[in-house]
Design a protein around this motif. Structure first.
Motif, PDB file in Angstrom:
ATOM      1  N   ASP A 178       0.852  -1.191   0.000  1.00  0.00           N
ATOM      2  CA  ASP A 178       0.000   0.000   0.000  1.00  0.00           C
ATOM      3  C   ASP A 178       0.883   1.235   0.000  1.00  0.00           C
ATOM      4  O   ASP A 178       1.347   1.684   1.035  1.00  0.00           O
ATOM      5  N   ARG A 179       1.139   1.777  -1.189  1.00  0.00           N
ATOM      6  CA  ARG A 179       2.073   2.896  -1.286  1.00  0.00           C
ATOM      7  C   ARG A 179       1.554   4.145  -0.577  1.00  0.00           C
ATOM      8  O   ARG A 179       2.330   4.922  -0.028  1.00  0.00           O
ATOM      9  N   ARG A 180       0.230   4.360  -0.599  1.00  0.00           N
ATOM     10  CA  ARG A 180      -0.314   5.587  -0.001  1.00  0.00           C
ATOM     11  C   ARG A 180      -0.226   5.566   1.517  1.00  0.00           C
ATOM     12  O   ARG A 180       0.089   6.576   2.141  1.00  0.00           O
ATOM     13  N   LEU A 225       4.391   6.401   1.438  1.00  0.00           N
ATOM     14  CA  LEU A 225       4.534   7.835   1.205  1.00  0.00           C
ATOM     15  C   LEU A 225       3.921   8.645   2.339  1.00  0.00           C
ATOM     16  O   LEU A 225       3.009   8.177   3.023  1.00  0.00           O
ATOM     17  N   VAL A 226       4.399   9.881   2.483  1.00  0.00           N
ATOM     18  CA  VAL A 226       3.743  10.855   3.358  1.00  0.00           C
ATOM     19  C   VAL A 226       2.997  11.799   2.423  1.00  0.00           C
ATOM     20  O   VAL A 226       3.590  12.655   1.772  1.00  0.00           O
ATOM     21  N   GLY A 227       1.682  11.598   2.326  1.00  0.00           N
ATOM     22  CA  GLY A 227       0.883  12.233   1.287  1.00  0.00           C
ATOM     23  C   GLY A 227       0.930  13.744   1.240  1.00  0.00           C
ATOM     24  O   GLY A 227       0.867  14.350   0.175  1.00  0.00           O
ATOM     25  N   ILE A 228       1.046  14.389   2.411  1.00  0.00           N
ATOM     26  CA  ILE A 228       1.019  15.865   2.425  1.00  0.00           C
ATOM     27  C   ILE A 228       2.405  16.459   2.166  1.00  0.00           C
ATOM     28  O   ILE A 228       2.537  17.675   2.063  1.00  0.00           O
ATOM     29  N   LYS A 256      10.167  15.763  -3.294  1.00  0.00           N
ATOM     30  CA  LYS A 256      11.533  15.861  -2.754  1.00  0.00           C
ATOM     31  C   LYS A 256      11.604  15.327  -1.326  1.00  0.00           C
ATOM     32  O   LYS A 256      12.494  14.533  -0.988  1.00  0.00           O
ATOM     33  N   GLU A 257      10.680  15.746  -0.472  1.00  0.00           N
ATOM     34  CA  GLU A 257      10.705  15.328   0.940  1.00  0.00           C
ATOM     35  C   GLU A 257      10.540  13.818   1.068  1.00  0.00           C
ATOM     36  O   GLU A 257      11.200  13.177   1.901  1.00  0.00           O
ATOM     37  N   ASN A 258       9.679  13.234   0.245  1.00  0.00           N
ATOM     38  CA  ASN A 258       9.495  11.788   0.270  1.00  0.00           C
ATOM     39  C   ASN A 258      10.732  11.055  -0.229  1.00  0.00           C
ATOM     40  O   ASN A 258      11.125  10.022   0.322  1.00  0.00           O
ATOM     41  N   ILE A 282       3.065  15.103  -3.131  1.00  0.00           N
ATOM     42  CA  ILE A 282       3.079  13.761  -3.730  1.00  0.00           C
ATOM     43  C   ILE A 282       1.679  13.251  -4.048  1.00  0.00           C
ATOM     44  O   ILE A 282       1.482  12.509  -5.014  1.00  0.00           O
ATOM     45  N   ASN A 283       0.673  13.634  -3.267  1.00  0.00           N
ATOM     46  CA  ASN A 283      -0.704  13.179  -3.495  1.00  0.00           C
ATOM     47  C   ASN A 283      -1.258  13.617  -4.844  1.00  0.00           C
ATOM     48  O   ASN A 283      -2.249  13.055  -5.317  1.00  0.00           O
TER      49      ASN A 283
END
Length: 496
Positions: A335-337, A341-344, A348-350, A393-394
Motif C-alpha cells: 500500500d504505497r499511499r 509515502l507521506v501524502g502531504i 523531494k521530501e518523500n 506527492i498526493n
C-alpha cells in the motif's frame, strides 16, 4: 442490443486539452472496458458521465434522447452510478442504513426501518448474497463493502454502472464473486463500464474494449477479437518489449541472501530460500499465503520467531527496519499511499526521507543543494512525470507515486530490493518502466524479491518463482521450466 448511452464529440480542457472530441457509447447489457495510461482521459470522461465534471462541448444521449448532466444528481436521475475504488460508506452505520442514506423510505414523517430492511434483503439477494442488512459496515470485508455499494446503486434504479479499479483490494475469491455479480447484472440488462489496469481481467470480463490515449479514442473493438498485446500496443502506441521474458545471466555462486527455516507465526513456520547476486525471484500465491509476511519479517516490521537469515555470508538479526536498511535491504510496500509515502509532503521530501541523515548539513538543517541534485536525478532517471520536485506527492498519478517510492529506497543504496505488488493500480506504461528498473538493478549484481498477483508479470521478470500456499513453499520453478501462465496457475490451484 440497443444503445443505452451515447456521448458525442466530448471535449474537456483544464488549461490543456484532456479530452478531444471523444465519441463513447454503451449497449444495453454490455460490459465495456475503458483502458489507457495515466493521463489518457479515462477518469475525466467518466466524471463527465457521472456529473462530477461538466463537458466543454459535445452531447450526452440516454436511450436516444439528449440529456443534460451538470451534476451528480442529474446522473442519478438518468440511472448512472459510479462504484469508486474508495468506498463512500459510513463505517458505523448498518448495511441497510448505508443503502438508503439520504434517500430513506418514509412512512409519514418517520423512517420506515422495516421497509428498508426488506428492500435491502431483496437488493442483496439480486447480488447472490444472504446477509443480514443490520450488520455494521465496519464488520464487513472489502469485497462485501463493494457489494453494498452496488446494492446502493441498484436501489436508485441505476441502469449504467461505472466500476473504477474494483479489484484493487480484493482477494481471488472476492474477484470471482464480483465477476459473477457483473455477469448476473448484465443478463438483467444493466450496462457497465469497467476501468482497470489489470489486462487479464479486462479480457475475462468485458464484451468491448475501448482505449483512450492522449484524450482520443484509439481502439473500440470486441474483446474476443483482441489479444493482450493488441490492447497494450493501443495503450502505449508501441510494442511492449518490457513484458517479454529473456533468460538472464547472474552469478549463481554468490549468495546475497539465504533464509533457512524462517518462522513468523504458527502458520508460517518453515520458509527456506536463497537469492543470488543479480537474480530476480518471485513469490506467487493467493492473498493470505504468506508472501507479504515474509517480506515484512526480512525488513524488521514483523518479529522473527525462529530460523536463520544470512546476508552476504554473515548470519544477521534484523529487529527493525533500521537494521534492515543497514544490511542493504529495501521494501516497496503493498500500500504505497498508507505505508510508502507521506501524502502531504512533496516529491523531494518523500524521496530523501529514508536517508535523511545523509543530507544534513548541520544538526537540524538539510543540505538543499545536495538533496535537490539527488531528487532531480531521480526524476530524470526514473522518468517521473512532475513539473516541480516540491509538488505535493498526493497530486501525482499512481504510477509516478510508485516511482517515487522506489526512488526513495534506491537512494539508500540497497543490495536487495523487495517489492510487494509494485504495479498494483498503475498503467501499463508505468508497469513496463518499473519492470525495466528491476531488471537494471539486478543486472548490477543486486538481488530482487518480487511479489505479484499478476502471473504475467512474474513470468516476464523472474529467474526463479516460488509458489506459496497457507504459509508454505509448495513448489519452486526455474523460469525456463514454465511453458505458459496456465502452468503456474495450475500449481497455485493444486496447492489449495
Amino acid at each position: 442490443m440497443s444503445e443505452i448511452l451515447e456521448m458525442k464529440g466530448i471535449s474537456k480542457s483544464f488549461g490543456v486539452p484532456v479530452l478531444k472530441n471523444v465519441d463513447f457509447g454503451l449497449e444495453e447489457g454490455e460490459i465495456t472496458a475503458l483502458v489507457g495510461g495515466n493521463g489518457a482521459g479515462k477518469s475525466t470522461l467518466m466524471k463527465i458521465m457521472t456529473g462530477v465534471y461538466t463537458k466543454d462541448s459535445g452531447s450526452i444521449h440516454i436511450n436516444g434522447n439528449e440529456c443534460k448532466i451538470d451534476n451528480i444528481q442529474d446522473a442519478k436521475n438518468n440511472g448512472i452510478a459510479m462504484i469508486f475504488q474508495e468506498f463512500s460508506l459510513v463505517p458505523t452505520m448498518t448495511i441497510s442504513e448505508n443503502i438508503f442514506l439520504g434517500e430513506e423510505i418514509m412512512h409519514g414523517k418517520r423512517r420506515d426501518v422495516a421497509a428498508m430492511h426488506e428492500r435491502a434483503i431483496e437488493l442483496l439477494a439480486r447480488l447472490g448474497l444472504d446477509v443480514n442488512p443490520d450488520e455494521t459496515i465496519s464488520d464487513l470485508s472489502v469485497g462485501m463493502c463493494q457489494m453494498v455499494e452496488i446494492a446502493k446503486a441498484l436501489s436508485k434504479e441505476a441502469r449504467i454502472l461505472v466500476f473504477d479499479e474494483p479489484t484493487a483490494s480484493l482477494s481471488e475469491s472476492e474477484i470471482n464473486h464480483l465477476f459473477n455479480v457483473m455477469k448476473k447484472l448484465k443478463k438483467n440488462g444493466i450496462s457497465m463500464v469497467y476501468i482497470s489496469h489489470r489486462m487479464n481481467e479486462i479480457l475475462e470480463i468485458s464484451d468491448v474494449v475501448t482505449v483512450l490515449r492522449d484524450g482520443e479514442i484509439v481502439m473500440h473493438e470486441k474483446a474476443k477479437e483482441l489479444s493482450l498485446y493488441d490492447i497494450i500496443y493501443a495503450i502505449m502506441g508501441r510494442s511492449n518489449s518490457g513484458f517479454n521474458w529473456q533468460e538472464r545471466e547472474y552469478d549463481s555462486s554468490n549468495t546475497l541472501l539465504q533464509v533457512d527455516h524462517l518462522a513468523i507465526n504458527r502458520k508460517i513456520n518453515d520458509i527456506s530460500f536463497n537469492l543470488k547476486s543479480g537474480e530476480i525471484i518471485g513469490f506467487a500465491g493467493l492473498m493470505g499465503s504468506g508472501r507479504t509476511e515474509i517480506l515484512e519479517t526480512l525488513f524488521g516490521i514483523r518479529k522473527k520467531l525462529g530460523g536463520k537469515i544470512t546476508i552476504s555470508g554473515e548470519e544477521t538479526e534484523i529487529f527493525s527496519s533500521v537494521d534492515a536498511v543497514r544490511e542493504g535491504l529495501a521494501l516497496i510496500p503493498e500500500d504505497r499511499r498508507e505505508q510508502g509515502l507521506v501524502g502531504i509532503h512533496s516529491v523531494k521530501e518523500n524521496a530523501i526521507l529514508p536517508g535523511i541523515d545523509n543530507y544534513k548539513k548541520k544538526r537540524f538543517l538539510i543540505d538543499e543543494k545536495k538533496a535537490n541534485k539527488v531528487v532531480e536525478s531521480n526524476i530524470k532517471e526514473m522518468k517521473i512525470v512532475v513539473d516541480d520536485k516540491d509538488k505535493q506527492i498526493n497530486l501525482l498519478s499512481g504510477g509516478n507515486q510508485q516511482k517515487v517510492v522506489i526512488a526513495k529506497w534506491m537512494n539508500t543504496n540497497p543490495r536487495i530490493m523487495m517489492l510487494d505488488e509494485p504495479t498494483s493500480g498503475i498503467d501499463i506504461g508505468a508497469k513496463t518502466e518499473i519492470i525495466q528498473l528491476m531488471k537494471s538493478f539486478a543486472d548490477e549484481g543486486n538481488g530482487v524479491i518480487f511479489v505479484s498477483s499478476e502471473l504475467s508479470e512474474l513470468m516476464s521478470v523472474c529467474d526463479q518463482i516460488y509458489v506459496l500456499h497457507n504459509g508454505m513453499i509448495t513448489k519452486k520453478y526455474n523460469r525456463k521450466e514454465i511453458d505458459n501462465e496456465e502452468m503456474l496457475q495450475h500449481a497455485i490451484q493444486k496447492a489449495i
